[in-house]
Design an enzyme around this catalytic site. Structure first.
Site, PDB file in Angstrom:
ATOM      1  N   GLY A 239       0.710  -1.112  -0.265  1.00  0.00           N
ATOM      2  CA  GLY A 239      -0.512  -0.212   0.218  1.00  0.00           C
ATOM      3  C   GLY A 239       0.789   1.058   0.150  1.00  0.00           C
ATOM      4  N   PRO A 271       4.743  -5.677  -0.378  1.00  0.00           N
ATOM      5  CG  PRO A 271       7.220  -4.813  -0.708  1.00  0.00           C
ATOM      6  CD  PRO A 271       6.390  -5.557   0.118  1.00  0.00           C
ATOM      7  NE  ARG A 273       0.178   1.676  -6.045  1.00  0.00           N
ATOM      8  CZ  ARG A 273      -0.128   2.276  -7.352  1.00  0.00           C
ATOM      9  NH1 ARG A 273      -0.729   2.671  -8.388  1.00  0.00           N
ATOM     10  NH2 ARG A 273      -1.651   1.399  -6.070  1.00  0.00           N
ATOM     11  NE  ARG A 309      -2.513   2.195 -11.789  1.00  0.00           N
ATOM     12  CZ  ARG A 309      -1.695   3.933 -11.305  1.00  0.00           C
ATOM     13  NH1 ARG A 309      -1.575   5.196 -11.964  1.00  0.00           N
ATOM     14  NH2 ARG A 309      -2.062   4.124  -9.871  1.00  0.00           N
ATOM     15  CB  CYS A 340     -13.693   2.395 -30.030  1.00  0.00           C
ATOM     16  SG  CYS A 340     -12.754   1.838 -31.770  1.00  0.00           S
ATOM     17  CD  GLU A 341     -14.618   1.678 -24.326  1.00  0.00           C
ATOM     18  OE1 GLU A 341     -15.592   2.020 -23.404  1.00  0.00           O
ATOM     19  OE2 GLU A 341     -14.926   0.077 -24.364  1.00  0.00           O
ATOM     20  CE1 TYR A 369      -1.605  -4.524  -8.888  1.00  0.00           C
ATOM     21  CE2 TYR A 369       0.067  -1.267  -7.777  1.00  0.00           C
ATOM     22  CZ  TYR A 369      -0.396  -3.108  -7.675  1.00  0.00           C
ATOM     23  OH  TYR A 369      -0.392  -3.847  -6.239  1.00  0.00           O
TER      24      TYR A 369
END
Ligand code: LLP
Length: 414
Positions: A239, A271, A273, A309, A340-341, A369
């Site tokens: 975190g 851990p 990130r 993300r 296509c978004e 991530y």
């Protein structure tokens, strides 16, 4: 990112020019700095050394086998949440005795796999999961070490989609229920209930939620001790944010020692990130630039399938051109992907360096991530991953081919 600098106006990662890499590798691709990874893992060990913990790197952040091998050579075990991650950890040479199996919905098949392979610790997320572990371990005549993942009901003040420690979240077991489970400890013959675990969220920037959690854990440990139970492990999860974090990890380690040191348990950290985020970039090419009347769109060949993300968490990732530009275009600009978004958007800015179609950009802090959350949406192959070691470029995952992409469907379509 450390070791990402402009040299004579060209962006270099360690000692390699990114433009040079683009000549051999089609974009988009991920690029990691070995040096940054090594510094991050070494710094983490150094920061928590007063606790002498087991450090189980969280595979969900980035599970590339070459990165896992590198991290494990510096002493990390693994935090895994699926049979796939368990297998990948083992494939990378991490011993099951260094693997913690977390996850809110482990299937019987996954539990069987973990128990059969002598997993160090399974973190239990519900009362019924213990019964399933007990039954499976019994069928194999084994005893499995387990920890109870507590839900401390602490708000980690991070993005709501990555908050995991409140009672609104699906994770962990409420404290009163967990205490009852410890009271019933002797009912279980094939599980050894000897640990507790927490993980209150990800990308946490302030110390306060951690301190609050430590106090709750201390109170819980005291209650357990009064039942005559000695804990073997206290798993504090992951975190920690690498960016804009308002505290030093050493402070957290000191507070942990102060609150929980007396229980003489082995501490575990998971851990993710903080180890890999700023070790990676996503390199992409500008496919097209157009003006909608309201703003300028810079359209890239990387999309939300490569890095989700920004679309999922409104995460802000800095974007730099690989050729340093002194000319700034002072026009509201949105940098988007080809998917296509409308949510396939990386960044909105009021000004951006003056770039042209065909130029290359890098999206920063993409080492955690990023690749691990990428998908084949719009039938786009998974990007290559490269590891930079000083002046060397090593392919650590090949770009997926269309053959690989279609294979499982071709078998049955005729
Ligand atoms: N341990 C457990 C039980 C976890 O659920 C997680 C992350 C970690 C450790 C590692 O957390 P870290 O140190 O990386 O914060 N996809 C989101 C992040 C989801 C995190 C899920 N759990 C993002 O891109 O921000």
């Amino acid at each position: 990112m450390k070791y990402l600098n402009y040299a004579e106006s060209c962006l270099e990662i360690e000692q390699v020019s990114i433009e040079h890499i683009t000549q051999d590798h089609p974009t988009p691709f991920y690029c990691y700095s070995k040096k940054v990874l090594i510094e991050n893992i070494s710094d983490f060990f150094e920061s928590v050394k007063i606790l002498d913990p087991k450090v189980c790197y969280s595979l969900k952040a980035n599970s590339n086998i070459s990165l896992l091998k590198l991290l494990s050579s510096y002493g990390t075990g693994a935090d895994v949440v699926s049979e796939g991650e368990f297998r990948k950890a083992m494939e990378s040479g991490i011993k099951p005795s260094d693997i913690v199996f977390s996850g809110v919905g482990k299937t019987d098949e996954e539990l069987t796999f973990a128990i059969k392979n002598n997993c160090f610790q399974i973190n239990i997320e519900s009362g019924s999961e213990i019964l399933r572990v007990e039954k499976i371990a019994n069928q194999m005549s084994k005893t499995q070490s387990i920890a109870i993942r507590l839900n401390p009901d602490v708000d980690s003040k991070t993005h709501e989609k990555i908050t995991t420690g409140t009672k609104e979240n699906k994770f962990g077991i409420p404290l009163h229920e967990a205490l009852q489970i410890f009271k019933d400890k002797n009912k279980y013959k094939n599980v050894d209930l000897n640990g507790i675990a927490v993980h209150i969220g990800s990308d946490i920037k302030t110390l306060k939620p951690f301190l609050k959690t430590l106090k709750i854990l201390k109170d819980f440990c005291e209650k357990i001790r009064s039942l005559g139970i000695e804990l073997n492990t206290i798993d504090l999860g992951g975190g920690l944010s690498p960016h804009e974090r308002e505290f030093d990890i050493k402070e957290f380690a000191l507070a942990t020692k102060k609150e929980l040191g007396e229980f003489n348990a082995k501490f575990i950290f998971e851990p993710g990130r903080i180890i890999s985020a700023d070790a990676g970039i996503l390199v992409t090419k500008i496919v097209s630039i157009k003006d909608s009347g309201a703003k300028k769109f810079i359209i890239l060949d990387a999309g939300m399938n490569d890095l989700i993300r920004p679309a999922l968490y409104d995460a802000s990732h800095e974007i730099l051109p690989i050729k340093e530009s002194t000319k700034i275009s002072k026009i509201p600009t949105e940098i988007v992907g080809p998917i296509c978004e409308s949510s396939d958007s990386f960044l909105k800015v009021d000004e951006f360096p003056d770039v042209s179609e065909g130029d290359y950009l890098v999206i920063m802090n993409a080492g955690a991530y990023g690749a691990s959350m990428s998908s084949n949406y719009n039938i786009r192959p998974l990007a290559a991953e490269l590891l930079i070691d000083k002046d060397r470029v090593k392919i650590i995952r090949k770009k997926q081919s269309f053959d690989e992409l279609f294979h499982n469907e071709k078998e049955i379509s005729n």
